[in-house]
Design a protein around this motif. Structure first.
Motif, mmCIF file in Angstrom:
data_model
loop_
_atom_site.group_PDB
_atom_site.id
_atom_site.type_symbol
_atom_site.label_atom_id
_atom_site.label_comp_id
_atom_site.label_asym_id
_atom_site.label_seq_id
_atom_site.Cartn_x
_atom_site.Cartn_y
_atom_site.Cartn_z
ATOM 1 N N GLN A 46 0.691 -1.206 -0.063
ATOM 2 C CA GLN A 46 0.132 -0.264 0.009
ATOM 3 C C GLN A 46 0.786 1.132 0.057
ATOM 4 O O GLN A 46 2.046 1.278 0.637
ATOM 5 C CB GLN A 46 -1.009 0.125 1.225
ATOM 6 N N LEU A 101 0.167 4.992 0.893
ATOM 7 C CA LEU A 101 -0.845 6.023 1.573
ATOM 8 C C LEU A 101 -0.357 7.630 1.839
ATOM 9 O O LEU A 101 0.843 7.864 2.083
ATOM 10 C CB LEU A 101 -1.075 5.631 2.967
ATOM 11 N N TYR A 151 -6.044 5.697 8.796
ATOM 12 C CA TYR A 151 -6.403 5.006 7.461
ATOM 13 C C TYR A 151 -7.037 3.647 7.687
ATOM 14 O O TYR A 151 -6.461 2.726 8.499
ATOM 15 C CB TYR A 151 -4.977 4.893 6.728
ATOM 16 N N SER A 152 -7.816 3.399 6.828
ATOM 17 C CA SER A 152 -8.508 2.095 6.991
ATOM 18 C C SER A 152 -7.614 1.003 6.423
ATOM 19 O O SER A 152 -6.450 1.156 5.881
ATOM 20 C CB SER A 152 -9.722 2.011 5.935
ATOM 21 N N GLU A 187 -8.016 -0.786 4.088
ATOM 22 C CA GLU A 187 -8.085 -0.671 2.444
ATOM 23 C C GLU A 187 -7.044 0.712 2.170
ATOM 24 O O GLU A 187 -6.885 0.870 0.884
ATOM 25 C CB GLU A 187 -9.606 -0.428 1.709
ATOM 26 N N GLN A 219 -7.819 3.921 2.933
ATOM 27 C CA GLN A 219 -8.587 5.242 2.829
ATOM 28 C C GLN A 219 -8.507 6.324 4.170
ATOM 29 O O GLN A 219 -8.174 5.449 5.272
ATOM 30 C CB GLN A 219 -10.095 4.837 2.665
ATOM 31 N N LEU A 249 -9.623 8.047 7.133
ATOM 32 C CA LEU A 249 -10.802 7.919 7.870
ATOM 33 C C LEU A 249 -11.203 9.091 8.702
ATOM 34 O O LEU A 249 -12.231 9.621 8.497
ATOM 35 C CB LEU A 249 -11.066 6.647 8.819
ATOM 36 N N GLN A 272 -5.220 11.138 -8.442
ATOM 37 C CA GLN A 272 -6.448 11.144 -7.854
ATOM 38 C C GLN A 272 -6.539 12.367 -6.855
ATOM 39 O O GLN A 272 -7.477 13.028 -6.426
ATOM 40 C CB GLN A 272 -6.567 9.887 -6.784
ATOM 41 N N TRP A 273 -5.363 12.827 -6.258
ATOM 42 C CA TRP A 273 -5.489 13.701 -5.110
ATOM 43 C C TRP A 273 -4.989 14.967 -5.620
ATOM 44 O O TRP A 273 -5.365 16.031 -5.233
ATOM 45 C CB TRP A 273 -4.278 13.270 -4.075
ATOM 46 N N HIS A 325 -6.704 16.317 2.981
ATOM 47 C CA HIS A 325 -7.790 15.382 2.621
ATOM 48 C C HIS A 325 -8.880 16.037 3.167
ATOM 49 O O HIS A 325 -8.856 17.287 3.977
ATOM 50 C CB HIS A 325 -7.567 14.059 3.343
ATOM 51 N N ALA A 361 -11.666 14.539 5.234
ATOM 52 C CA ALA A 361 -12.110 13.685 5.972
ATOM 53 C C ALA A 361 -12.297 14.283 7.163
ATOM 54 O O ALA A 361 -11.867 15.475 7.556
ATOM 55 C CB ALA A 361 -11.128 12.254 6.188
#
Length: 439
Positions: free
Chosen positions: A3, A5, A77-78, A80, A82, A84, A422-423, A432, A434
């Motif tokens: 991953q 992140l 972070y999850s 996966e 993401q 949170l 994406q970001w 972010h 969130a």
């Protein structure tokens, strides 16, 4: 699963302070990673700081767009990957919302057995935060700010300056003492183990196992640590583990001895075996080649060996001050990353893998710092310039580490490209939207 992140700033913070993400850090602002921690369910937490200081700006400046500021941030972070939520609190123990947060140096992050987060800092300051980052649960603060302020022991309620968790839930801690190497402040000097749970309502006693300086100077009864004991009595004055680690290796540095050495963060290699790193003094003109020891210490305080195989010059952690160790106590693996390589040992202290950053395959590792091992053994690294976290699945067999890391670095390049699309980061700074808790 590999991953990548983003180490992201809350967009509301960036907007509130009109933070120019394109500006160089030399202009007075910066983002600094402190620590990474994983949970058994695959989540990841990152602890980092963001601050701005503009010379000539009044500290009482009320306009947030120009005022100096400093925050600690935790991002969750999850499994996966993401984002949170994040939690934001001011540094310096300043009130933010309804809670105080213990401040200090040598900042670390630990996930306790019940999932609560423990933020630790020297000297022996521990802040407990709810797993969802919604609130501070407790603050154990030593209040010991010597030599900058008067100190009254009764006003403080200390716990530990760092915490690592063993497989059975024991807490491996480091503690600070006054007068280490005859300095007039409080410096990390002890390693201990706590058997009980650390909660918002109670803290377990810490049994001291090892010391660095055997005879800190100028201590009095006021410097005793009631919550930390050695041989049944509070640690302090003449009561601490002897021989000290520096006494055990005194003959190895005949030029300068081990005075002014410093203790790194200990990590658990198993439930009853720990790696305690300590390093000789540093010099302004360069310290490469100075001695260092990754000592193996058991839960009876005996130095049973060390992590071997590193050369004081060719593998020096003093280049770039790369002093972090990480350990997977379930497999009995220990790891260290510095400018010269990524190293891995087994529980016997034998070096089983060295990934040389002088080679093309692993040159990119020079841009990463080592955070920690997740509970499943995955390595958590952070890119110091691109502000990204890389999660590398740890192989059961350390001889497979080279192939695993090589694949992870290739995946990092692909995932980084996808995240940029994406970001849309600004100068490798990510933001972010969130939920943000101001605790």
């Amino acid at each position: 699963m590999i991953q990548t992140l983003p180490l992201a700033l809350p967009a509301t913070l960036v907007d509130h302070h009109r933070l120019d993400l394109t500006a160089l850090y030399s202009t007075g602002w910066g983002l600094t990673l402190f620590d990474l921690a994983g949970t058994p369910n695959g989540e990841v937490y990152a602890l980092y700081g963001v601050s701005r200081y503009t010379y000539g700006v009044d500290d009482e400046e009320q306009n947030p767009q120009t005022a100096n500021f400093g925050y600690r941030i935790i991002t969750r972070y999850s499994a996966e990957g993401q984002v949170l939520a994040s939690a934001q609190f001011e540094t310096g123990g300043a009130r933010e919302g309804d809670s105080d947060v213990a401040d200090g140096g040598d900042i670390g992050l630990c996930v306790l057995p019940d999932g609560v987060l423990a933020i630790t800092a020297t000297p022996d300051n521990t802040t407990l935060v709810a797993p969802d980052l919604s609130r501070v649960l407790a603050v154990y603060d030593s209040k010991d700010g010597r030599p900058y302020r008067e100190f009254t022991p009764d006003e403080g309620d200390p716990f530990a300056g760092s915490i690592s968790v063993t497989p059975s839930g024991r807490l491996l801690c480091s503690l600070a003492e006054y007068g280490v190497w005859r300095y007039g402040n409080v410096i990390t000097n002890l390693v201990g183990i706590a058997e009980g749970a650390l909660t918002a309502h109670s803290k377990p006693a810490i049994r001291a196992l090892a010391s660095l300086d055997p005879e800190p100077a100028h201590q009095s009864a006021a410097d005793l640590r009631p919550h930390a004991t050695y041989q049944g009595a509070p640690v302090g004055t003449a009561n601490r583990p002897r021989p000290a680690l520096t006494e055990l290796v005194a003959a190895e540095d005949s030029l300068s001895g081990w005075k002014q050495s410093h203790l790194g963060r200990p990590v658990a290699l198993s439930d009853n075996l720990f790696v305690v790193p300590f390093y000789a003094r540093t010099f302004r003109g360069g310290s490469r080649g100075q001695p260092f020891v990754f000592a193996l210490v058991n839960d009876q305080g005996e130095m049973t060996g060390r992590l071997r195989g590193l050369h004081e010059w060719r593998d020096s952690p003093f280049t770039g001050f790369c002093f972090n160790l990480a350990a997977d106590p379930h497999r009995g693996h220990a790891f260290h990353l510095n400018r010269y390589g990524l190293y891995a040992w087994n529980a016997a202290g034998a070096l089983r893998a060295k990934l040389d950053t002088g080679t093309k395959a692993f040159k990119a590792l020079t841009h990463f710092t080592l955070g920690s091992c997740a509970p499943n053994g995955d390595l958590l690294l952070a890119h110091t310039k691109q502000h990204l976290i890389l999660r590398i699945p740890a192989p059961d067999d350390l001889t497979d580490l080279a192939a695993t890391v090589e694949e992870a670095l290739r995946a990092y390049a692909r995932q980084r490209t996808a995240l940029k699309k994406q970001w849309g980061p600004v100068n490798w700074h990510w933001t972010h939207s969130a939920p943000l808790h101001r605790i």
